[in-house]
Design a protein around this motif. Sequence first.
Motif, short mmCIF file in Angstrom:
data_model
loop_
_atom_site.label_atom_id
_atom_site.label_comp_id
_atom_site.label_asym_id
_atom_site.label_seq_id
_atom_site.Cartn_x
_atom_site.Cartn_y
_atom_site.Cartn_z
N PRO A 160 10.06 -6.47 68.15
CA PRO A 160 9.29 -5.27 67.84
C PRO A 160 7.94 -5.66 67.25
N GLY A 161 6.89 -5.00 67.72
CA GLY A 161 5.54 -5.31 67.26
C GLY A 161 5.15 -4.51 66.03
N PRO A 162 3.90 -4.66 65.61
CA PRO A 162 3.41 -3.96 64.42
C PRO A 162 3.62 -2.45 64.53
N GLY A 163 4.21 -1.88 63.49
CA GLY A 163 4.43 -0.43 63.46
C GLY A 163 5.58 0.07 64.32
N GLN A 164 6.29 -0.82 65.00
CA GLN A 164 7.40 -0.42 65.86
C GLN A 164 8.70 -0.40 65.07
N ARG A 165 9.63 0.44 65.51
CA ARG A 165 10.98 0.48 64.94
C ARG A 165 11.96 0.56 66.09
N TRP A 166 12.82 -0.44 66.16
CA TRP A 166 13.85 -0.49 67.20
C TRP A 166 15.18 -0.07 66.63
N ASP A 167 15.98 0.58 67.47
CA ASP A 167 17.38 0.81 67.12
C ASP A 167 18.13 -0.50 67.27
N TYR A 168 19.05 -0.75 66.37
CA TYR A 168 19.89 -1.94 66.43
C TYR A 168 20.80 -1.82 67.64
N ARG A 169 20.95 -2.89 68.40
CA ARG A 169 21.85 -2.93 69.55
C ARG A 169 22.87 -4.05 69.34
N ARG A 170 24.07 -3.83 69.83
CA ARG A 170 25.12 -4.85 69.74
C ARG A 170 24.81 -6.02 70.68
N ALA A 171 25.34 -7.18 70.37
CA ALA A 171 25.08 -8.38 71.15
C ALA A 171 25.60 -8.27 72.59
N ASP A 172 26.58 -7.41 72.84
CA ASP A 172 27.12 -7.29 74.20
C ASP A 172 26.36 -6.27 75.05
N GLU A 173 25.35 -5.61 74.50
CA GLU A 173 24.55 -4.66 75.27
C GLU A 173 23.52 -5.40 76.11
N ARG A 174 23.13 -4.79 77.22
CA ARG A 174 22.08 -5.33 78.08
C ARG A 174 21.02 -4.25 78.25
N LEU A 175 19.78 -4.69 78.39
CA LEU A 175 18.67 -3.76 78.52
C LEU A 175 17.75 -4.26 79.63
N ALA A 176 17.59 -3.46 80.70
CA ALA A 176 16.69 -3.83 81.80
C ALA A 176 15.31 -3.27 81.48
N LEU A 177 14.32 -4.17 81.43
CA LEU A 177 12.95 -3.76 81.11
C LEU A 177 12.06 -4.01 82.31
N ALA A 178 11.13 -3.09 82.56
CA ALA A 178 10.23 -3.19 83.70
C ALA A 178 9.04 -4.08 83.37
N PHE A 179 8.82 -5.09 84.20
CA PHE A 179 7.66 -5.98 84.11
C PHE A 179 6.95 -5.92 85.46
N PRO A 180 5.70 -6.40 85.53
CA PRO A 180 5.00 -6.37 86.81
C PRO A 180 5.77 -7.04 87.95
N PRO B 94 20.33 -8.43 73.26
CA PRO B 94 19.96 -8.57 71.84
C PRO B 94 20.45 -9.89 71.26
N GLY B 95 19.70 -10.37 70.30
CA GLY B 95 20.09 -11.55 69.55
C GLY B 95 19.54 -11.43 68.14
N GLU B 96 20.13 -12.16 67.22
CA GLU B 96 19.62 -12.12 65.86
C GLU B 96 20.02 -13.36 65.09
N ILE B 97 19.17 -13.71 64.17
CA ILE B 97 19.48 -14.69 63.15
C ILE B 97 19.30 -13.90 61.86
N ALA B 98 20.40 -13.31 61.41
CA ALA B 98 20.36 -12.37 60.29
C ALA B 98 19.98 -13.10 59.01
N PRO B 99 19.27 -12.45 58.14
CA PRO B 99 18.70 -11.10 58.25
C PRO B 99 17.24 -11.12 58.70
N ASP B 100 16.72 -12.31 59.08
CA ASP B 100 15.28 -12.45 59.28
C ASP B 100 14.75 -12.20 60.68
N LEU B 101 15.57 -12.34 61.69
CA LEU B 101 15.04 -12.29 63.06
C LEU B 101 15.97 -11.50 63.96
#
Length: 163
Positions: A69-89, A97-104
């Motif tokens: 998430p960039g400056p001023g953004q707020r993401w909903d927490y997602r479980r590690a088993d979820e997948r998200l397809a994002l559109a790129f060019p 999702p991934g995390e190194i709690a609590p910092d990343l």
Amino acid sequence: MPGERIEGYATDPSALIERLFQQVAERSMVGLPFYRPQLPIKACAFQLLEGQLFGALLTPWMLQLMLLPGPGQRWDYRRADERLALAFPQGEILFRPGEIAPDLYYLSCSLLSPVDPALSAERAVALAENSVRLALSLPVRQTSVINTGRRALLRGALSANKG
């Protein structure tokens, strides 16, 4: 945690990513058969993409695209088993999702795991940087256009009109 909101990073997260993955390496990766000690842990080419921070992470055991998430953004927490397809060019890219709690907290797409043992540090970093550029570049399509010149084009147009 479910229901939690993840705050965006106000500055380039590269140093944080590198520090945290260095800790992961020291704790649990060094000594594994697929660990490539010649490769650095490097956050590559992070930049703003539609308000989010996008780049690549190279480690001695993997190469992945990352989105945070960039400056001023707020993401909903997602479980590690979820997948998200994002559109790129270049088309849709599947992230998880991934995390190194609590910092990343981040979304990632694995490109290489494990990393080729023949890959030098210099070439691996270049591959990571080029992967970001490729993901953000417009697709190129081959066409079968033949440049016949103006005279041939005009003759063809005139011939078509005579019929």
